[in-house]
Design a protein around this motif. Structure first.
Motif, PDB file in Angstrom:
ATOM      1  N   LYS A 284      33.550  40.477  33.130  1.00 30.36           N
ATOM      2  CA  LYS A 284      34.700  40.202  32.264  1.00 30.36           C
ATOM      3  C   LYS A 284      35.995  40.659  32.926  1.00 30.36           C
ATOM      4  CE  LYS A 284      32.049  40.701  27.978  1.00 30.36           C
ATOM      5  NZ  LYS A 284      31.758  41.591  26.819  1.00 30.36           N
ATOM      6  N   GLU A 288      39.038  38.132  34.194  1.00 28.59           N
ATOM      7  CA  GLU A 288      40.407  38.355  33.719  1.00 28.59           C
ATOM      8  C   GLU A 288      41.373  38.523  34.884  1.00 28.59           C
ATOM      9  OE1 GLU A 288      42.956  41.859  31.449  1.00 28.59           O
ATOM     10  OE2 GLU A 288      40.806  41.665  31.035  1.00 28.59           O
ATOM     11  N   ARG A 292      43.971  35.493  36.314  1.00 31.12           N
ATOM     12  CA  ARG A 292      45.399  35.804  36.216  1.00 31.12           C
ATOM     13  C   ARG A 292      46.078  35.579  37.564  1.00 31.12           C
ATOM     14  NH1 ARG A 292      47.964  39.796  38.196  1.00 31.12           N
ATOM     15  NH2 ARG A 292      46.069  41.030  38.526  1.00 31.12           N
TER      16      ARG A 292
END
Length: 303
Positions: A284, A288, A292
């Protein structure tokens, strides 16, 4: 902004089985990332999956590499798909699998032009079978794609070498054993272990790479990201763990300029093993952080 195509190459053929009768879990990487919203965050124009040959532990006598013939078969199919994506002016976001997927990707790039390689990895992978304790191509891929090893792997389609040594930047190794490091130091690869990389700094390292790409008049470059280059505290879900590694801030400092340059034609992600992160905690965070960085860079390219 070029369309982004996700290519799923979930091969584990380059790794030794972690235990008898149990194949490496990296074959689950693309579906695992999708489960954790990677694909939805990237929002690709298309997703293409190429299933690999069945996993075995077969050691090829001619080359000294496990599953050599299956890796070659898969590499040729990879090369065809990647060539189509690049020639459509799309950016290829490639999900492994283990590091042996570099072979097919390298073949594809050699077919269509002159390309460089920015290799981010916690190991340099510049190893010949005689020094390998596993016979796995995932630990030999930089050697293979620069023309070292048996010609059945290094000269697919008569294209040896797929990358010239001087066009390869190999960054982040933190296995400092003298015998392990000697072969890459004796090559023409631009090699920086983690200590040297931090001493120079990400900005200067990337700018040196850009200077080479420009002076050599390359058509572009491929980025290799083995997640074991990350600090073991934030990414322990890999087959060969080593203490230390780069932070996500350092990854940002390297990937952003590489992707924003407009010269990168693709990026491959390897080695994250879902079976070693059953709760998805580290996955996770990776999804992320990577998405990004990637999306920020792609927006900048389009402006």
């Amino acid at each position: 902004m070029s369309p982004v195509v996700i290519l799923e190459f979930p091969s584990n053929l380059g790794l030794k089985a972690p235990s008898p009768g149990h194949e490496p879990g990296v074959r689950k990487l693309p579906s695992w990332l999708k489960q954790h919203q990677f694909h939805s965050l990237i929002n690709p124009s298309a997703t293409i999956t190429l299933e690999p040959p069945p996993y075995t532990m077969l050691l090829d006598k001619a080359s000294g590499v496990r599953n050599a013939d299956a890796i070659i078969e898969y590499a040729k199919k990879q090369a065809n798909l990647l060539q189509e994506v690049i020639e459509s002016n799309s950016f290829a976001l490639i999900l492994g699998g283990d590091c042996s997927i570099l072979i097919g990707n390298a073949v594809s790039l050699k077919r269509i032009g002159r390309y460089g390689l920015f290799y981010l990895d916690g190991h340099h992978d510049f190893m010949l079978p005689a020094l390998s304790g596993t016979g796995g191509a995932a630990g030999m891929d930089t050697a293979i794609v620069t023309g070292h090893g048996h010609e059945k792997l290094t000269d697919i389609g008569g294209l040896k070498p797929y990358f010239n040594e001087q066009h390869v930047w190999c960054i982040g190794n933190r296995e400092y054993d003298t015998d392990y490091v000697r072969p890459v130091l004796e090559s023409s690869i631009h090699y920086q272990d983690l200590i040297a990389f931090r001493k120079q700094g990400a900005n200067d390292c990337v700018n040196d790479f850009f200077s080479m790409v420009e002076s050599e008049k390359l058509d572009g470059f491929l980025i290799h990201l083995d997640v074991d280059v990350l600090d073991d505290d934030v990414m322990p879900a890999v087959d060969s763990r080593t203490t230390g590694g780069i932070t996500y801030a350092e990854l940002d400092a390297v990937l952003l300029p590489l992707l924003r340059s407009g010269k990168a034609v693709g990026l491959e992600i390897t080695i994250l093993d879902p079976e070693l992160d059953p709760a998805g905690l580290y996955t996770k965070q990776f999804v992320e952080q990577f998405c990004r960085i990637f999306n920020d860079a792609m927006v900048s390219v389009s402006q």
